[in-house]
Design an enzyme around this catalytic site. Structure first.
Site, PDB file in Angstrom:
ATOM      1  N   ILE A  31       0.833  -1.200   0.000  1.00  0.00           N
ATOM      2  CA  ILE A  31       0.000   0.000   0.000  1.00  0.00           C
ATOM      3  C   ILE A  31       0.868   1.249   0.000  1.00  0.00           C
ATOM      4  O   ILE A  31       1.990   1.234   0.505  1.00  0.00           O
ATOM      5  CB  ILE A  31      -0.964  -0.026   1.218  1.00  0.00           C
ATOM      6  CG1 ILE A  31      -2.107   0.967   1.078  1.00  0.00           C
ATOM      7  CG2 ILE A  31      -0.192   0.175   2.530  1.00  0.00           C
ATOM      8  CD1 ILE A  31      -3.233   0.758   2.092  1.00  0.00           C
ATOM      9  N   CYS A  32       0.339   2.315  -0.603  1.00  0.00           N
ATOM     10  CA  CYS A  32       0.977   3.635  -0.541  1.00  0.00           C
ATOM     11  C   CYS A  32      -0.161   4.632  -0.285  1.00  0.00           C
ATOM     12  O   CYS A  32      -1.151   4.282   0.341  1.00  0.00           O
ATOM     13  CB  CYS A  32       1.756   3.942  -1.820  1.00  0.00           C
ATOM     14  SG  CYS A  32       0.760   4.093  -3.316  1.00  0.00           S
ATOM     15  N   ALA A  33      -0.038   5.866  -0.745  1.00  0.00           N
ATOM     16  CA  ALA A  33      -1.092   6.844  -0.514  1.00  0.00           C
ATOM     17  C   ALA A  33      -2.291   6.619  -1.437  1.00  0.00           C
ATOM     18  O   ALA A  33      -3.437   6.607  -0.986  1.00  0.00           O
ATOM     19  CB  ALA A  33      -0.554   8.263  -0.684  1.00  0.00           C
TER      20      ALA A  33
END
Length: 106
Positions: free
Chosen positions: A66-68
């Site tokens: 996951i990232c932003a």
């Protein structure tokens, strides 16, 4: 020019599916300061800029990345899949997780 649809060949999961799969390990590839502002509970922070040097810290078996918003994590998943990892990109990233009202650790 390559479109996003043509490029999108990695495994993906929605934040709803991730929330329902509470046993799934999550790797957060955002920078340290982004992670500190709030992350999926239990997510391990390995920034995209350091992941190549930290492959030994990745979980055995399947895990989510996951990232932003899903862009950086998508690129990381693409690279990890090419190396044989069972990694899945979280669509919408942490922003979608927060928007869905799921809990956040700080």
């Amino acid at each position: 020019m390559t479109t996003v649809a043509e490029r999108e060949t990695v495994q993906t999961i929605t934040v709803q599916q991730l929330e329902a799969a509470s046993e799934t390990s999550v790797i957060d590839v955002r920078e340290d300061w982004e992670y500190a502002e709030g992350h999926v509970p239990g997510a391990v922070n390995i920034p995209m800029s350091t992941i190549g040097d930290r492959l030994g810290e990745l979980p055995d078996g399947a895990f989510a990345v996951i990232c932003a918003l899903g862009g950086r994590s998508g690129r990381v998943v693409e690279a990890l899949e090419a190396r044989g990892y069972d990694a899945t990109n979280v669509e919408g990233g942490t922003d979608a997780w927060i928007a869905a009202g799921y809990p956040v650790e700080r």
